[in-house]
Enzyme design. Sequence first.
Site, short mmCIF file in Angstrom:
data_model
loop_
_atom_site.label_atom_id
_atom_site.label_comp_id
_atom_site.label_asym_id
_atom_site.label_seq_id
_atom_site.Cartn_x
_atom_site.Cartn_y
_atom_site.Cartn_z
N GLN A 140 0.52 -1.22 0.33
CA GLN A 140 0.26 -0.40 0.24
C GLN A 140 0.85 1.25 0.32
OE1 GLN A 140 -3.63 0.54 2.57
NE2 GLN A 140 -2.09 1.77 3.12
N GLY A 141 0.41 2.24 -0.50
CA GLY A 141 1.28 3.35 -1.14
C GLY A 141 0.36 4.94 -0.43
N SER A 143 1.02 7.08 2.90
CA SER A 143 1.37 7.36 3.82
C SER A 143 2.89 8.29 2.37
CB SER A 143 1.86 6.86 4.81
OG SER A 143 0.66 6.69 5.89
N SER A 175 4.23 -1.37 4.44
CA SER A 175 4.57 -2.75 4.77
C SER A 175 4.84 -4.00 3.31
CB SER A 175 3.91 -3.36 5.64
OG SER A 175 3.38 -2.16 6.39
N GLU A 258 -13.75 -2.26 7.16
CA GLU A 258 -13.14 -3.17 8.51
C GLU A 258 -14.29 -4.42 8.68
OE1 GLU A 258 -10.69 -1.08 11.48
OE2 GLU A 258 -11.49 0.70 10.37
N GLU A 389 -4.96 8.75 17.65
CA GLU A 389 -5.83 10.16 17.92
C GLU A 389 -6.52 10.64 17.20
OE1 GLU A 389 -2.24 9.51 18.12
OE2 GLU A 389 -2.39 9.43 20.88
#
Lengths: 408, 376
Positions: A140-141, A143, A175, A258, A389
């Site tokens: 996954q790209g 961030s 990852s 999810e 957060e």
Amino acid sequence: MDLTFSEEDEAYRAELRQWLSDNIGGGGGGGGESANAMMKRAESSDESKNDPLAGARAWPRTLHDAGYVGLAWPKAYGGQDASFTQQVICADEMARVRTPPLINTIGLSIIGPTLVQHGTEEQKKRFLPRILRADDLWCQGFSEPEAGSDLASLRCRAEIDGDEFVVNGQKVWTSLAPISDWIFMLVRTDPDAPKREGISYLLADMKTPGITVRPLRNAAGGSHFSEVFFDNVRVPREHLVGELNGGWQIARSSLDHERSGLSGVVALEETLGRLWRMASNLDRGDHKAVEEPSTRRALAQHWIEIEGLRHLGFRTLSNQIAGKPPGAGSSVGKLFASETRNQLTRTALRVEGPLAPIAKRSPHVVDRGRWHAAYFDALAHSIGGGTSEVMRNVIAEKVLELPRPAED
Amino acid sequence: MDFNLSEEQETLQEMACDFIRERWPADCAREALDKRPAVIGADVWQEILEMGWLGVAAGEDVGGIGGDVLTAAVLSQEAGRGLLPGPFQSSLIAALAVDRSGNDAIRSELVPQLIDGSLRATVAIEEPGGRYGPDAIAAKVRADADGWRLTGSKLLVPDADSAALLIVGAQTPDGLGWVRVRADAQGVEIRKMERMDAQSCSEVVFENAPVEGDALLGDERSLREAYDIWTVLLAADLLGSAEASLELTRRYAIERVQFGRPIGTFQAVSHRLANHLVDVEIGRSLLYGACLALDEKRDNAAPLVSAAKAWLSDAAVAAAESALQIHGGVGFTWEYDVHLHMRRSRCNAAILGDADYHRDRVADYMDESWVPPVKA
């Protein structure tokens, strides 16, 4: 109110349970490696040799042949068209026996469902069956160094040049990048639009010239994630998912895939069981650690937290089965699960007391040092996939309906 | 698989919420702090009886509507939200204790009267001595020539001053269990006490007091079951109170403007509220789980009850304290409702086992019967 499933669903469960006991007990699983172990082996292998990940691909293929992956996906692309309840039963049973990790889990849980929902016919036909069989591994790209929790401010850009996008920029915390065949990524395609409206969702072959992967060593000492650099990387236009500049909504919807989170409960409960055994064996002079009121109450509190999470999962699941939105459950569940996991590993190190500093392979080490790893791992979970957060922001805005802080 | 309230339960919940808001507004709870004790007025009590609230979980054969523990908990939750005082909850648990006593003759005689309000009863378990729960019961019944006689002391007995019948946990010649004692019997002294929230409770001292029927009302199993049901009703009350504190504060955080913006936009405020929302949702989940386990008589019912009580005791008090803090100065005024929930949750958190007592019960369960999953 009842927690039972239909006879048909229970028959499905029984069949699956039998299959799992036939195929796992005797080491039939094949690829029970951690992601780090898979990475290490891939890094140390000579690329010209045969597939170094053959062992790790065996387990997802076994599962696929038996019809236990891609449950929610249409049959036309190798899926099972299974009911929601069966998906839940399947996740639950696998968690119960702690099936080996799946090397293609990112494909199965994120990009696969995204393509099912938003992909073109060609994309579905081309990618979905290969995800299911772990022929293609995905990373996954999302961030970037300047776009973490504030993901929408991402800067990696893609310019259209004829039938291609030309991608320049950098991704981070990716990852399994070194062993991945493909990357799904968010890129800025309209720098002048408001930040959420100028983002597109692209798929890129990791072997494309101009892509460089640099593994990052994480705080726990492993190298689970990487930086990925894009230098004039040419991506065919057919690898755009959804509309041009419509990528933000697609990425958001992929976060909604999810589950009720029930499978995570089993893992937490197993960890608590291990902690209880550790405390039961640990000497404190004339007694065992588990006999101390502070330890007993701390461990009981974790039992309470885990039961809370389990029953929250039942509520979320009931809503989903009834075709209602999952409710407060999913953001609350994610936040509470990672906080519980943090607290549990903290308690473990506290219970270890004077033995807590001792590293693995040293004399007197407790449980072969597993709690050090578990502690770091737990800390990563309250950051990855949306920090705690950010989860609190989501709860404040979406559930409590508090006003959003001014931005932009 | 359906782990949510039924439509009937949701309807009952809304009706109860509206009724209490209208007939027992927060001002009643506030005024009662000056004119103690806080007690439901006769006309409102009559309406509650007519709505059949005391019989929601009792059997249909004895005048109830055959609902489950969760239905009773839903009413307790609304009582907590609306600060409804006694004798509602003590009457509800008294009816349930007799309904589930296993004593068919007494049950069919008393439960209809307990539900329609013609007989007011309360339940006495806790004693002085600093220990909680059925295992700390020392009150003792002796059998002498005149029959069974009870001696001992009970603390924090709710609404004992208005009850005609006391249902008392005691050690008896037939083991630990329930006995019945008339409140006006010889040898019964009722010493009135008041709680921090002005609800009525008493110390009841028994000195060779005669036991009705010279026999057990219910055995140890039924006593422990009723203790757990009562505990879960208190947990529900705490949930209602926690929700009320959170809702008061949520609204205030939206309305109150400082530094040119609503204080709810500050993460110091919004994240604190998000944490309380998590606590409330986990608490609600535990409460439902405990009620269902009780109704299905599952092996893990007792630890789930303790889980709900421990969690909600902490959660409700924390939500009330945050409410006071986030309201700032006005939160510390008599006119705002914040302190009313603080008082109620503080009391209920300490009654029928505080969080530590219930964590200890969970730990004992883990020791004795918990079987965690083991990695294959």
